[in-house]
Motif scaffolding. Structure first.
Motif, short mmCIF file in Angstrom:
data_model
loop_
_atom_site.label_atom_id
_atom_site.label_comp_id
_atom_site.label_asym_id
_atom_site.label_seq_id
_atom_site.Cartn_x
_atom_site.Cartn_y
_atom_site.Cartn_z
N PHE A 26 -3.94 6.31 -1.37
CA PHE A 26 -3.27 5.06 -1.07
C PHE A 26 -3.63 4.06 -2.16
O PHE A 26 -4.80 3.96 -2.57
CB PHE A 26 -3.70 4.50 0.29
N SER A 27 -2.66 3.29 -2.60
CA SER A 27 -2.86 2.45 -3.78
C SER A 27 -3.86 1.33 -3.58
O SER A 27 -4.40 0.80 -4.55
CB SER A 27 -1.51 1.86 -4.24
N THR A 28 -4.15 0.93 -2.34
CA THR A 28 -5.10 -0.16 -2.09
C THR A 28 -6.48 0.36 -1.70
O THR A 28 -7.30 -0.39 -1.17
CB THR A 28 -4.59 -1.09 -0.98
N ASP A 29 -6.75 1.62 -1.94
CA ASP A 29 -8.01 2.22 -1.50
C ASP A 29 -9.11 2.01 -2.53
O ASP A 29 -8.97 2.41 -3.69
CB ASP A 29 -7.82 3.72 -1.23
N ALA A 30 -10.21 1.41 -2.09
CA ALA A 30 -11.32 1.13 -2.99
C ALA A 30 -12.04 2.40 -3.42
O ALA A 30 -12.85 2.36 -4.36
CB ALA A 30 -12.32 0.19 -2.30
N ASN A 58 0.86 -1.18 0.00
CA ASN A 58 0.00 0.00 0.00
C ASN A 58 0.89 1.23 0.00
O ASN A 58 1.33 1.70 1.04
CB ASN A 58 -0.92 0.02 1.23
N THR A 59 1.16 1.72 -1.18
CA THR A 59 2.08 2.84 -1.29
C THR A 59 1.33 4.14 -1.57
O THR A 59 0.17 4.14 -1.97
CB THR A 59 3.11 2.59 -2.41
N TYR A 60 2.02 5.25 -1.33
CA TYR A 60 1.48 6.55 -1.70
C TYR A 60 1.41 6.67 -3.23
O TYR A 60 2.26 6.15 -3.95
CB TYR A 60 2.39 7.67 -1.20
N ARG A 61 0.42 7.41 -3.68
CA ARG A 61 0.33 7.78 -5.09
C ARG A 61 -0.37 9.14 -5.18
O ARG A 61 -1.03 9.58 -4.25
CB ARG A 61 -0.48 6.75 -5.90
N THR A 101 -7.91 -4.51 -0.62
CA THR A 101 -8.70 -3.45 -1.26
C THR A 101 -10.19 -3.69 -1.04
O THR A 101 -10.94 -2.75 -0.76
CB THR A 101 -8.38 -3.38 -2.76
N ALA A 102 -10.61 -4.95 -1.18
CA ALA A 102 -12.03 -5.28 -0.96
C ALA A 102 -12.43 -5.04 0.50
O ALA A 102 -13.53 -4.52 0.76
CB ALA A 102 -12.29 -6.73 -1.35
#
Length: 309
Positions: A223-227, A139-142, A281-282
């Motif tokens: 955040f890269s894993t954010d739905a 889960n990285t910043y973007r 993410t889910a």
């Protein structure tokens, strides 16, 4: 570094969803059995959704193994949670390899080893902190923008963003949370890496950013894993220079705690393996989009996977 004249940081009111430390305890298994019977452990987490879900996964898994748990999840800021762990005010929480390398160990984002997890776990062991094997998600910043804005202006990469903001400073506003604004692996670092600066920073509670991209701001921290990225029709901008550090999630705890309760590593090994990018993410989406409680989401997943019963 090219910094536009008149750049300002605009702070929205101190809106925080950080949960106050509750200090509430959950009971061990009814018959007092389990690998951790008799253990009393304090579980912490940071304040954003993924951390709240991971904190509840941790609490429920430890409770299922017989431990008595004190819930101190929802603390604001990486430094706060880490310091609490070091001081013994927490026993266990999830952190990320990028945070460990840059913010905890004081390295620079540009000075990355090939095996970041190995380097972080080895170095932090000298501080008495153990990192369990990482999960199968990062889960990285973007930086993101709206799909409409990206399509209209041909923005696909961070290099495109830098060129666009330099040419159109009135559109160079970014929404970001306080931690991202201050971190070397966050906004200052990405601006330096791409040789530009957003013309205005709107400081918001992280959870408000997703709905404000394309409205208050042209760009925003995500955040890269954010739905909420697909839910709000956002486009994650490609980090074409590879600035952002790898953020593998991993359980961290003091070595003395792990030495006392070695079963903790065995409990979390299969859980970490099962936590893939689509899975986390889910789970995040169940909280942020469907409005479910993080503990309920964690319990449902653990039961479905057979990790608790």
């Amino acid at each position: 570094m090219n910094t536009p004249t008149g750049r300002v940081i605009v702070s929205a009111a101190a809106l925080s969803i950080a949960l106050a430390a509750t200090g509430c305890s959950t009971a061990p298994t009814p018959d007092g059995s389990g690998e951790l019977a008799g253990a009393s452990l304090i579980v912490g987490s940071k304040e954003f959704t993924e951390q709240l879900v991971l904190g509840q996964i941790t609490a429920l898994a430890l409770e299922n193994a017989g431990a008595t748990i004190t819930d101190e999840t929802g603390l604001t800021g990486s430094a706060t949670v880490r310091e609490a762990l070091v001081r013994g005010e927490l026993d266990i929480y999830w952190d990320y390899t990028g945070t460990g390398w840059v913010n905890i160990l004081g390295n620079t984002p540009s000075d990355l080893p090939d095996d970041l997890y190995g380097a972080v776990s080895e170095a932090d062991a000298k501080n008495g902190i153990a990192w369990l094997e990482p999960a199968n998600f990062e889960n990285t910043y973007r930086i993101a923008t709206s799909e409409q804005f990206a399509s209209e202006h041909g923005i696909e990469t961070m290099s495109d963003v830098a060129a666009y903001v330099k040419a159109h400073p009135t559109d160079g506003k970014v929404c970001a949370a306080s931690e991202f604004i201050a971190r070397d692996d966050g906004l200052p670092g990405v601006e330096h890496a791409y040789d530009f600066a957003f013309s205005e920073i709107v400081e918001l509670d992280f959870n408000l950013i997703y709905t404000q991209i394309g409205d208050t701001c042209s760009f925003g921290e995500v955040f890269s894993t954010d739905a909420r990225i697909p839910a709000n029709s956002l486009r994650v901008i490609t980090d074409d220079l590879g600035f952002f550090v790898e953020y593998l999630g991993a359980v961290t705890l003091r070595q003395e705690t792990l030495d006392t309760y070695p079963a903790i590593a065995d409990i979390f090994a299969p859980i970490a393996e099962a936590l893939t990018i689509p899975t986390i993410t889910a789970l995040n989406g169940k909280v942020d989009i469907e409005g479910e409680d993080p503990r309920d989401v964690a319990e449902e997943w653990l039961l479905a996977e057979g990790f608790i019963g």
